[in-house]
Design a protein around this motif. Sequence first.
Motif, PDB file in Angstrom:
ATOM      1  N   PRO A 182       0.837  -1.207   0.000  1.00  0.00           N
ATOM      2  CA  PRO A 182       0.000   0.000   0.000  1.00  0.00           C
ATOM      3  C   PRO A 182       0.870   1.254   0.000  1.00  0.00           C
ATOM      4  CG  PRO A 182       0.039  -0.970   2.188  1.00  0.00           C
ATOM      5  CD  PRO A 182       0.727  -1.947   1.281  1.00  0.00           C
ATOM      6  N   ASP A 183       0.399   2.272  -0.741  1.00  0.00           N
ATOM      7  CA  ASP A 183       1.155   3.519  -0.806  1.00  0.00           C
ATOM      8  C   ASP A 183       0.463   4.666  -0.080  1.00  0.00           C
ATOM      9  OD1 ASP A 183      -0.956   3.921  -2.483  1.00  0.00           O
ATOM     10  OD2 ASP A 183       0.237   4.258  -4.291  1.00  0.00           O
ATOM     11  N   SER A 184      -0.673   4.372   0.566  1.00  0.00           N
ATOM     12  CA  SER A 184      -1.391   5.391   1.313  1.00  0.00           C
ATOM     13  C   SER A 184      -2.266   4.718   2.356  1.00  0.00           C
ATOM     14  CB  SER A 184      -2.261   6.236   0.384  1.00  0.00           C
ATOM     15  OG  SER A 184      -3.331   5.452  -0.131  1.00  0.00           O
ATOM     16  N   ILE A 185      -2.767   5.513   3.308  1.00  0.00           N
ATOM     17  CA  ILE A 185      -3.666   4.963   4.324  1.00  0.00           C
ATOM     18  C   ILE A 185      -4.941   4.439   3.675  1.00  0.00           C
ATOM     19  CG2 ILE A 185      -5.071   5.548   6.336  1.00  0.00           C
ATOM     20  CD1 ILE A 185      -2.900   7.484   7.192  1.00  0.00           C
ATOM     21  N   VAL A 197      -7.799  -6.885  19.164  1.00  0.00           N
ATOM     22  CA  VAL A 197      -9.108  -6.692  19.799  1.00  0.00           C
ATOM     23  C   VAL A 197      -8.874  -6.512  21.293  1.00  0.00           C
ATOM     24  CG1 VAL A 197     -11.374  -7.680  20.268  1.00  0.00           C
ATOM     25  CG2 VAL A 197     -10.276  -8.088  18.070  1.00  0.00           C
ATOM     26  N   ARG A 198      -9.546  -5.502  21.871  1.00  0.00           N
ATOM     27  CA  ARG A 198      -9.473  -5.296  23.317  1.00  0.00           C
ATOM     28  C   ARG A 198     -10.874  -4.985  23.823  1.00  0.00           C
ATOM     29  NH1 ARG A 198      -5.649  -1.196  23.840  1.00  0.00           N
ATOM     30  NH2 ARG A 198      -4.061  -2.806  23.562  1.00  0.00           N
ATOM     31  N   ARG A 199     -11.305  -5.749  24.828  1.00  0.00           N
ATOM     32  CA  ARG A 199     -12.658  -5.607  25.375  1.00  0.00           C
ATOM     33  C   ARG A 199     -13.706  -5.672  24.268  1.00  0.00           C
ATOM     34  NH1 ARG A 199      -9.568  -2.258  28.711  1.00  0.00           N
ATOM     35  NH2 ARG A 199      -9.984  -0.357  27.544  1.00  0.00           N
ATOM     36  N   ASN A 200     -13.497  -6.630  23.351  1.00  0.00           N
ATOM     37  CA  ASN A 200     -14.430  -6.908  22.250  1.00  0.00           C
ATOM     38  C   ASN A 200     -14.524  -5.783  21.229  1.00  0.00           C
ATOM     39  OD1 ASN A 200     -15.190  -9.480  23.293  1.00  0.00           O
ATOM     40  ND2 ASN A 200     -16.597  -8.471  24.714  1.00  0.00           N
ATOM     41  N   GLN A 201     -13.574  -4.841  21.260  1.00  0.00           N
ATOM     42  CA  GLN A 201     -13.553  -3.756  20.297  1.00  0.00           C
ATOM     43  C   GLN A 201     -12.229  -3.773  19.525  1.00  0.00           C
ATOM     44  OE1 GLN A 201     -16.117  -1.630  19.638  1.00  0.00           O
ATOM     45  NE2 GLN A 201     -17.314  -2.807  21.128  1.00  0.00           N
ATOM     46  N   PRO A 202     -12.282  -3.528  18.199  1.00  0.00           N
ATOM     47  CA  PRO A 202     -11.028  -3.496  17.438  1.00  0.00           C
ATOM     48  C   PRO A 202     -10.127  -2.358  17.898  1.00  0.00           C
ATOM     49  CG  PRO A 202     -12.865  -2.692  16.112  1.00  0.00           C
ATOM     50  CD  PRO A 202     -13.454  -3.260  17.367  1.00  0.00           C
ATOM     51  N   VAL A 203      -8.841  -2.616  17.904  1.00  0.00           N
ATOM     52  CA  VAL A 203      -7.860  -1.607  18.314  1.00  0.00           C
ATOM     53  C   VAL A 203      -7.471  -0.793  17.080  1.00  0.00           C
ATOM     54  CG1 VAL A 203      -5.575  -1.208  19.287  1.00  0.00           C
ATOM     55  CG2 VAL A 203      -7.000  -3.070  20.172  1.00  0.00           C
ATOM     56  N   SER A 204      -7.636   0.522  17.158  1.00  0.00           N
ATOM     57  CA  SER A 204      -7.308   1.371  16.013  1.00  0.00           C
ATOM     58  C   SER A 204      -5.790   1.471  15.836  1.00  0.00           C
ATOM     59  CB  SER A 204      -7.920   2.762  16.196  1.00  0.00           C
ATOM     60  OG  SER A 204      -7.472   3.351  17.405  1.00  0.00           O
ATOM     61  N   TRP A 205      -5.379   1.829  14.621  1.00  0.00           N
ATOM     62  CA  TRP A 205      -3.962   2.013  14.321  1.00  0.00           C
ATOM     63  C   TRP A 205      -3.627   3.498  14.458  1.00  0.00           C
ATOM     64  CZ3 TRP A 205      -2.857  -1.421   9.384  1.00  0.00           C
ATOM     65  CH2 TRP A 205      -3.142  -2.766   9.710  1.00  0.00           C
ATOM     66  N   LEU A 206      -2.499   3.775  15.090  1.00  0.00           N
ATOM     67  CA  LEU A 206      -2.069   5.149  15.330  1.00  0.00           C
ATOM     68  C   LEU A 206      -1.126   5.578  14.210  1.00  0.00           C
ATOM     69  CD1 LEU A 206      -2.264   7.459  17.429  1.00  0.00           C
ATOM     70  CD2 LEU A 206      -0.216   6.516  18.500  1.00  0.00           C
ATOM     71  N   MET A 207      -1.534   6.584  13.439  1.00  0.00           N
ATOM     72  CA  MET A 207      -0.755   7.047  12.294  1.00  0.00           C
ATOM     73  C   MET A 207      -0.192   8.442  12.573  1.00  0.00           C
ATOM     74  SD  MET A 207      -1.130   4.584  10.114  1.00  0.00           S
ATOM     75  CE  MET A 207      -2.240   3.408   9.334  1.00  0.00           C
ATOM     76  N   LYS A 208       1.066   8.628  12.244  1.00  0.00           N
ATOM     77  CA  LYS A 208       1.686   9.944  12.359  1.00  0.00           C
ATOM     78  C   LYS A 208       1.756  10.556  10.970  1.00  0.00           C
ATOM     79  CE  LYS A 208       5.433  12.343  14.733  1.00  0.00           C
ATOM     80  NZ  LYS A 208       6.632  12.176  15.585  1.00  0.00           N
ATOM     81  N   GLN A 209       0.970  11.595  10.748  1.00  0.00           N
ATOM     82  CA  GLN A 209       0.924  12.243   9.451  1.00  0.00           C
ATOM     83  C   GLN A 209       2.247  12.959   9.166  1.00  0.00           C
ATOM     84  OE1 GLN A 209      -1.626  11.863   7.462  1.00  0.00           O
ATOM     85  NE2 GLN A 209      -3.085  10.930   8.902  1.00  0.00           N
ATOM     86  N   ASN A 211       2.821  15.928   8.653  1.00  0.00           N
ATOM     87  CA  ASN A 211       2.913  17.193   9.387  1.00  0.00           C
ATOM     88  C   ASN A 211       3.072  16.993  10.896  1.00  0.00           C
ATOM     89  OD1 ASN A 211       0.398  16.346  10.220  1.00  0.00           O
ATOM     90  ND2 ASN A 211      -0.733  18.061   9.344  1.00  0.00           N
ATOM     91  N   GLY A 212       3.193  15.718  11.327  1.00  0.00           N
ATOM     92  CA  GLY A 212       3.382  15.409  12.734  1.00  0.00           C
ATOM     93  C   GLY A 212       2.111  15.126  13.499  1.00  0.00           C
ATOM     94  N   GLU A 213       0.955  15.370  12.897  1.00  0.00           N
ATOM     95  CA  GLU A 213      -0.315  15.133  13.576  1.00  0.00           C
ATOM     96  C   GLU A 213      -0.584  13.640  13.703  1.00  0.00           C
ATOM     97  OE1 GLU A 213      -5.106  16.058  12.961  1.00  0.00           O
ATOM     98  OE2 GLU A 213      -3.612  16.847  11.561  1.00  0.00           O
ATOM     99  N   LEU A 214      -1.081  13.245  14.873  1.00  0.00           N
ATOM    100  CA  LEU A 214      -1.421  11.848  15.111  1.00  0.00           C
ATOM    101  C   LEU A 214      -2.899  11.637  14.848  1.00  0.00           C
ATOM    102  CD1 LEU A 214       0.566  11.110  18.402  1.00  0.00           C
ATOM    103  CD2 LEU A 214       1.128  10.325  16.098  1.00  0.00           C
ATOM    104  N   THR A 215      -3.214  10.612  14.085  1.00  0.00           N
ATOM    105  CA  THR A 215      -4.605  10.249  13.823  1.00  0.00           C
ATOM    106  C   THR A 215      -4.775   8.757  14.050  1.00  0.00           C
ATOM    107  OG1 THR A 215      -4.157   9.881  11.458  1.00  0.00           O
ATOM    108  CG2 THR A 215      -4.930  12.082  12.120  1.00  0.00           C
ATOM    109  N   ARG A 216      -6.012   8.363  14.315  1.00  0.00           N
ATOM    110  CA  ARG A 216      -6.309   6.947  14.526  1.00  0.00           C
ATOM    111  C   ARG A 216      -7.160   6.434  13.372  1.00  0.00           C
ATOM    112  NH1 ARG A 216      -4.839   4.277  18.835  1.00  0.00           N
ATOM    113  NH2 ARG A 216      -3.969   5.401  20.623  1.00  0.00           N
ATOM    114  N   VAL A 217      -6.796   5.249  12.879  1.00  0.00           N
ATOM    115  CA  VAL A 217      -7.497   4.615  11.765  1.00  0.00           C
ATOM    116  C   VAL A 217      -7.814   3.190  12.166  1.00  0.00           C
ATOM    117  CG1 VAL A 217      -7.306   3.856   9.362  1.00  0.00           C
ATOM    118  CG2 VAL A 217      -6.295   6.044  10.063  1.00  0.00           C
TER     119      VAL A 217
END
Length: 303
Positions: A182-185, A197-209, A211-217
């Motif tokens: 993959p070449d992009s999110i 999975v934690r507490r029956n919920q999927p664990v999001s992936w932490l992405m550092k853009q 520009n330094g901003e952190l986002t969750r996907v």
Amino acid sequence: MRNTDHLGGITAFVTTAQLGSFTAAAERLGLTRSAVAKSVGRLEERLGLKLFQRSTRRLSLTPDGERYLASCQSALDILDEAEADLTSHITRPAGRLRVDLPAAFGRQRILPLLLEIAREYPELSLTVSFSERFVDLIEEGIDLVVRIGELADSSGLVARRLTTQKLVICASPDYLRQNGEPDSIDALSQHRCIVGVRRNQPVSWLMKQPNGELTRVTPPATHEFADGEALLGAVLGGCGLSQLPLWLVGEHLNSGALQEVLPGYSGGEVPISAVWPHSRRVLPKIRHVVDRLVEASEQGLLD
């Protein structure tokens, strides 16, 4: 003997009030439910007061019970302080230490250190459990937990950050040869993704853009696992992409068994902390283990 009965009744009453049931109090005190209920009943009979309102579903304190609980807790605090003063000369870890650890990180990084401490201090006994769930330290009688991720605020707990968990997205060379890289999110949706999975919920992936901003996907999950070592096994087996901690995959990246994907979005970090109940005086067994964990972190042994 009579004073002993009184203290036993007070302990049973306070524990029951804190945990909300005779059953939970019995488990904490190592007694039968009937023994705890009878002890509280004898205390009520001696006082000539009802301390609990009993129903088929729950126990609740009466107004007299609430006043008596406050007095009992103050008295027990005084006893704890007297005990702390008496044992202040004891500096070696001793007694039973109950610890709860995250599964993969706990086994790989923390357990060897705990076993080393246990060999050095034969007076120390360990009870170690492994879980990713929320643990109520007070209710479950746990002395110390290590947790990965941001911590919820709690006035009854003390936390010490040990290190951070650095995250990378990776896959096996075989998977990438067959499916491309993959070449992009957005391109993650075209791939087989392996998600925790934690507490029956999927664990999001932490992405550092860039520009330094952190986002969750949270990518669409082809496979879900509630254990870090299972996630690693699936990635090594060519089942897809996953975001995993560097401490878990570092050797496989170095050997070529895994390849980093989307390196431009790497750099996200998650805190790893030691947490223990707040008290006036930290017991030597807790203080020593936390100090050793901090020392190991400073030496890079937890990365």
